[in-house]
Design a protein around this motif. Sequence first.
Motif, PDB file in Angstrom:
ATOM      1  N   ARG A 118      78.147 -17.290  97.336  1.00 40.95           N
ATOM      2  CA  ARG A 118      77.884 -18.689  97.691  1.00 40.95           C
ATOM      3  C   ARG A 118      76.572 -18.857  98.456  1.00 40.95           C
ATOM      4  N   ALA A 119      76.180 -17.843  99.229  1.00 42.58           N
ATOM      5  CA  ALA A 119      74.979 -17.939 100.068  1.00 42.58           C
ATOM      6  C   ALA A 119      73.718 -18.178  99.249  1.00 42.58           C
ATOM      7  N   VAL A 120      73.762 -17.830  97.988  1.00 47.69           N
ATOM      8  CA  VAL A 120      72.611 -18.049  97.114  1.00 47.69           C
ATOM      9  C   VAL A 120      72.389 -19.539  96.874  1.00 47.69           C
ATOM     10  N   ASP A 121      73.470 -20.307  96.863  1.00 41.84           N
ATOM     11  CA  ASP A 121      73.392 -21.724  96.495  1.00 41.84           C
ATOM     12  C   ASP A 121      73.400 -22.691  97.680  1.00 41.84           C
ATOM     13  N   VAL A 122      73.720 -22.212  98.886  1.00 45.03           N
ATOM     14  CA  VAL A 122      73.812 -23.109 100.033  1.00 45.03           C
ATOM     15  C   VAL A 122      72.955 -22.579 101.180  1.00 45.03           C
ATOM     16  N   ASP A 123      72.709 -23.430 102.167  1.00 41.39           N
ATOM     17  CA  ASP A 123      71.913 -22.997 103.315  1.00 41.39           C
ATOM     18  C   ASP A 123      72.759 -22.157 104.276  1.00 41.39           C
ATOM     19  N   TYR A 124      72.090 -21.555 105.249  1.00 43.71           N
ATOM     20  CA  TYR A 124      72.765 -20.642 106.173  1.00 43.71           C
ATOM     21  C   TYR A 124      73.843 -21.353 106.992  1.00 43.71           C
ATOM     22  N   THR A 125      73.556 -22.560 107.447  1.00 41.73           N
ATOM     23  CA  THR A 125      74.532 -23.274 108.264  1.00 41.73           C
ATOM     24  C   THR A 125      75.818 -23.523 107.481  1.00 41.73           C
ATOM     25  N   THR A 126      75.696 -23.885 106.228  1.00 42.59           N
ATOM     26  CA  THR A 126      76.887 -24.097 105.395  1.00 42.59           C
ATOM     27  C   THR A 126      77.650 -22.775 105.216  1.00 42.59           C
ATOM     28  N   THR A 127      76.922 -21.705 104.961  1.00 38.06           N
ATOM     29  CA  THR A 127      77.557 -20.397 104.818  1.00 38.06           C
ATOM     30  C   THR A 127      78.290 -20.029 106.105  1.00 38.06           C
ATOM     31  N   ARG A 128      77.631 -20.216 107.232  1.00 36.28           N
ATOM     32  CA  ARG A 128      78.256 -19.881 108.531  1.00 36.28           C
ATOM     33  C   ARG A 128      79.493 -20.753 108.781  1.00 36.28           C
ATOM     34  N   ASP A 129      79.428 -22.014 108.407  1.00 36.60           N
ATOM     35  CA  ASP A 129      80.552 -22.914 108.625  1.00 36.60           C
ATOM     36  C   ASP A 129      81.750 -22.609 107.726  1.00 36.60           C
ATOM     37  N   MET A 130      81.516 -21.859 106.653  1.00 34.76           N
ATOM     38  CA  MET A 130      82.628 -21.476 105.766  1.00 34.76           C
ATOM     39  C   MET A 130      83.495 -20.387 106.379  1.00 34.76           C
ATOM     40  N   THR A 131      83.022 -19.723 107.417  1.00 34.62           N
ATOM     41  CA  THR A 131      83.810 -18.626 107.991  1.00 34.62           C
ATOM     42  C   THR A 131      84.748 -19.104 109.062  1.00 34.62           C
TER      43      THR A 131
END
Length: 131
Positions: A118-131
Amino acid sequence: MLKDQYTATGHAGSNDCNNALNRVTWIVASKGGTVHDITIGDCVELQHAIGEHQTNGYHGKHLFYALLAGLGVFGPDAPARLKTVMLPGQLTPAALVDRQGITCTAIRDLLVDYLTERAVDVDYTTTRDMT
């Protein structure tokens, strides 16, 4: 020497200057050597130690680092601000998942794989918020 550098920075407030000089003195006293032997790591270590015991800060708490950097103690490539050194960079998907303390290896690995994809398609903040 440090007081001259302090005056040159244009900062006001003798309390800030005294606190900065106290921090430099503490590093030299505990580590040995001279002011020019202080490393960026020494400054970070001091800030972490103070942060564990100090509930409220003061306005010039990183002034000691600015004074040392202004004197050229850390060299020309050193960051201008201690905060820059202390801020964590972006964590990998594995590190983000590991912060959650998941003990099941299969679930952890599945989440890491998902976040990595998923990190390829979204920004870092979105990736971090998924955890």
